[in-house]
Design an enzyme around this catalytic site. Sequence first.
Site: not given
Length: 209
Positions: A85, A149
């Site tokens: 990410e 998350c």
Amino acid sequence: MDNSKKTVIVTGFGPFGEHTVNASWVAVQEMKKLGLGQDVDLHVHEVPVEYQTVQSLVPSLWERYHPQLVVHVGVSGMATTITLEKCGHNHGYTGLDNCRFCPDSQCCIEGGPECIDSVIDMDSVCKRVSTSGLGVAVSVSKDAGRYLCDYTYYTSLYLSRGRSAFIHVPPLGKPYSGEDLGRALQAIVQEMLELLSQAEDTIPCEHEH
């Protein structure tokens, strides 16, 4: 204390929803067995899927260890690859956690920027690991999902001025085993450390303590 050692913290999440065994914590434990080499002091932590715990736990990890890098690992039921990410988002947190709670403000840090990017070049990490013959597919994403998350990632990026990373893993057996995921995490985090140390060689050091 050996100052030549780098301190790295890697976190995985505890169970939630249908993820009664969270692949992220299994992967982190497998990585802990492998270690990151003798010059890295590796600490791993399991993070409960609770906004309020994250609010206190993430700052406490930074304060306690003063790590070079913190890597958070989470599971994504939609993922089929290991996903790096690039950034964390501040707003849009409406999903309830394991305590049936979500922040009233629906954001991580009131007044914080909308998006914070990691200082680590995830495209470069992805490319290096993908060509290393690891046998595990790696991809890059700009949307960590607006749940725990993403929330954890943003909080960590905010505190560390971008010296954090977030990795999503698929559920166990879809298609990778815990051991596969652990090996992949080891390779990915080693690449991240390598990139960070290269960056430090070119940037004059700023001490802020």
